[in-house]
Design a protein around this motif. Structure first.
Motif, PDB file in Angstrom:
ATOM      1  N   MET A  45       0.811  -1.324  -0.201  1.00 42.84           N
ATOM      2  CA  MET A  45      -0.235   0.115   0.139  1.00 42.84           C
ATOM      3  C   MET A  45       0.443   1.191  -0.359  1.00 42.84           C
ATOM      4  O   MET A  45       0.265   2.324   0.132  1.00 42.84           O
ATOM      5  CB  MET A  45      -0.597   0.174   1.419  1.00 42.84           C
ATOM      6  CG  MET A  45      -2.135  -0.919   1.781  1.00 42.84           C
ATOM      7  SD  MET A  45      -3.015  -1.116   0.078  1.00 42.84           S
ATOM      8  CE  MET A  45      -4.372  -0.254   0.148  1.00 42.84           C
ATOM      9  N   ASN A  66       2.102  -2.989 -10.112  1.00 39.68           N
ATOM     10  CA  ASN A  66       1.588  -3.304  -9.076  1.00 39.68           C
ATOM     11  C   ASN A  66       1.891  -4.309  -8.176  1.00 39.68           C
ATOM     12  O   ASN A  66       0.849  -5.300  -9.146  1.00 39.68           O
ATOM     13  CB  ASN A  66       0.043  -2.907  -9.021  1.00 39.68           C
ATOM     14  CG  ASN A  66      -0.754  -2.260  -8.147  1.00 39.68           C
ATOM     15  OD1 ASN A  66       0.280  -3.079  -7.025  1.00 39.68           O
ATOM     16  ND2 ASN A  66      -2.090  -2.763  -7.882  1.00 39.68           N
ATOM     17  N   ASP A  68       0.525  -4.804  -5.175  1.00 36.48           N
ATOM     18  CA  ASP A  68      -0.419  -5.848  -4.629  1.00 36.48           C
ATOM     19  C   ASP A  68      -0.875  -6.326  -4.891  1.00 36.48           C
ATOM     20  O   ASP A  68      -1.614  -6.291  -6.344  1.00 36.48           O
ATOM     21  CB  ASP A  68      -0.869  -4.132  -4.058  1.00 36.48           C
ATOM     22  CG  ASP A  68       0.122  -3.337  -2.380  1.00 36.48           C
ATOM     23  OD1 ASP A  68       0.742  -4.962  -2.269  1.00 36.48           O
ATOM     24  OD2 ASP A  68       0.261  -1.986  -2.296  1.00 36.48           O
ATOM     25  N   SER A  69      -2.247  -7.147  -3.771  1.00 33.50           N
ATOM     26  CA  SER A  69      -3.301  -7.404  -4.720  1.00 33.50           C
ATOM     27  C   SER A  69      -4.559  -6.355  -4.439  1.00 33.50           C
ATOM     28  O   SER A  69      -5.900  -6.849  -4.965  1.00 33.50           O
ATOM     29  CB  SER A  69      -3.912  -8.651  -3.357  1.00 33.50           C
ATOM     30  OG  SER A  69      -4.072  -7.941  -2.340  1.00 33.50           O
ATOM     31  N   ALA A  70      -4.222  -4.627  -4.006  1.00 26.93           N
ATOM     32  CA  ALA A  70      -5.331  -3.788  -4.246  1.00 26.93           C
ATOM     33  C   ALA A  70      -5.005  -3.294  -5.363  1.00 26.93           C
ATOM     34  O   ALA A  70      -3.217  -3.178  -5.942  1.00 26.93           O
ATOM     35  CB  ALA A  70      -4.625  -3.382  -2.985  1.00 26.93           C
ATOM     36  N   HIS A  72      -3.636  -0.110  -8.055  1.00 29.17           N
ATOM     37  CA  HIS A  72      -3.231   0.983  -8.292  1.00 29.17           C
ATOM     38  C   HIS A  72      -3.445   1.530  -9.122  1.00 29.17           C
ATOM     39  O   HIS A  72      -2.815   0.482 -10.217  1.00 29.17           O
ATOM     40  CB  HIS A  72      -2.310   0.677  -7.856  1.00 29.17           C
ATOM     41  CG  HIS A  72      -1.940   0.338  -6.310  1.00 29.17           C
ATOM     42  ND1 HIS A  72      -2.583   0.961  -4.694  1.00 29.17           N
ATOM     43  CD2 HIS A  72      -1.063  -0.762  -5.561  1.00 29.17           C
ATOM     44  CE1 HIS A  72      -2.078   0.669  -3.817  1.00 29.17           C
ATOM     45  NE2 HIS A  72      -1.505  -1.193  -4.151  1.00 29.17           N
ATOM     46  N   THR A  93      -4.186  -4.579 -10.578  1.00 29.88           N
ATOM     47  CA  THR A  93      -4.038  -5.006  -9.816  1.00 29.88           C
ATOM     48  C   THR A  93      -3.770  -6.127 -10.117  1.00 29.88           C
ATOM     49  O   THR A  93      -3.793  -7.042 -11.047  1.00 29.88           O
ATOM     50  CB  THR A  93      -5.495  -5.682  -8.734  1.00 29.88           C
ATOM     51  OG1 THR A  93      -6.629  -4.437  -8.769  1.00 29.88           O
ATOM     52  CG2 THR A  93      -5.475  -5.612  -7.703  1.00 29.88           C
ATOM     53  N   HIS A 116      -6.055   5.517  -3.462  1.00 32.07           N
ATOM     54  CA  HIS A 116      -5.478   6.128  -2.373  1.00 32.07           C
ATOM     55  C   HIS A 116      -3.830   7.004  -2.474  1.00 32.07           C
ATOM     56  O   HIS A 116      -3.223   6.533  -2.855  1.00 32.07           O
ATOM     57  CB  HIS A 116      -4.298   4.432  -2.168  1.00 32.07           C
ATOM     58  CG  HIS A 116      -5.026   3.013  -2.319  1.00 32.07           C
ATOM     59  ND1 HIS A 116      -4.951   2.616  -3.085  1.00 32.07           N
ATOM     60  CD2 HIS A 116      -6.089   2.669  -1.509  1.00 32.07           C
ATOM     61  CE1 HIS A 116      -5.362   1.131  -3.097  1.00 32.07           C
ATOM     62  NE2 HIS A 116      -6.612   1.421  -1.583  1.00 32.07           N
TER      63      HIS A 116
END
Ligand SMILES: [Cu+2]
Length: 126
Positions: A45, A66, A68-70, A72, A93, A116
């Motif tokens: 994050m 990226n 992350d599994s979030a 961005h 993602t 974010h």
């Protein structure tokens, strides 16, 4: 009568699409050859890469990784007010994405993740 309804429909449609285009303030991608640019890694994050340097006045490919599994993205603005975007990348993602960024005049630019806003960084064009 049918003709009038059709005309009204077209007016309504164009008003609608005008409203949509102002909402999505995504600058157009550059055309022509792109220099190979830096990689910005997003992980835990955060942008692990918070400052990158690019050549001024040359369009380039920004590599976004990226991890992350979030979701961005990298949205680049003229300054930290984030009022004027110069390049807005697709939100991705758990993958890498290439972003075509138009030539930047020498200076310091601000980038952030649109999802974010606390994920930020700086691009310096020299
Ligand atoms: Cu994000």
């Amino acid at each position: 009568m049918k003709r009038i309804l059709l005309a009204l429909g077209l007016v309504a449609l164009s008003a609608l699409s005008a409203a949509c285009s102002t909402a999505a303030a995504k600058p157009s991608a550059p055309s022509g050859p792109l220099a190979d640019g830096p990689t910005v890694v997003a992980k835990d994050m955060k942008f692990q890469t918070t400052s990158v340097e690019v050549k001024a006045d040359a369009a380039f490919t920004l590599h976004v990784d990226n991890q992350d599994s979030a979701p961005h993205n990298v949205a680049i603005f003229t300054d930290t007010s984030a009022a004027t975007a110069v390049s807005v990348g697709d939100i991705v993602t758990s993958t890498k994405a290439d972003q075509a960024v138009p030539a930047l005049k020498a200076g310091t630019y601000f980038f952030r993740c649109d999802v974010h806003h606390d994920m930020t960084g700086t691009i310096v064009a020299k």
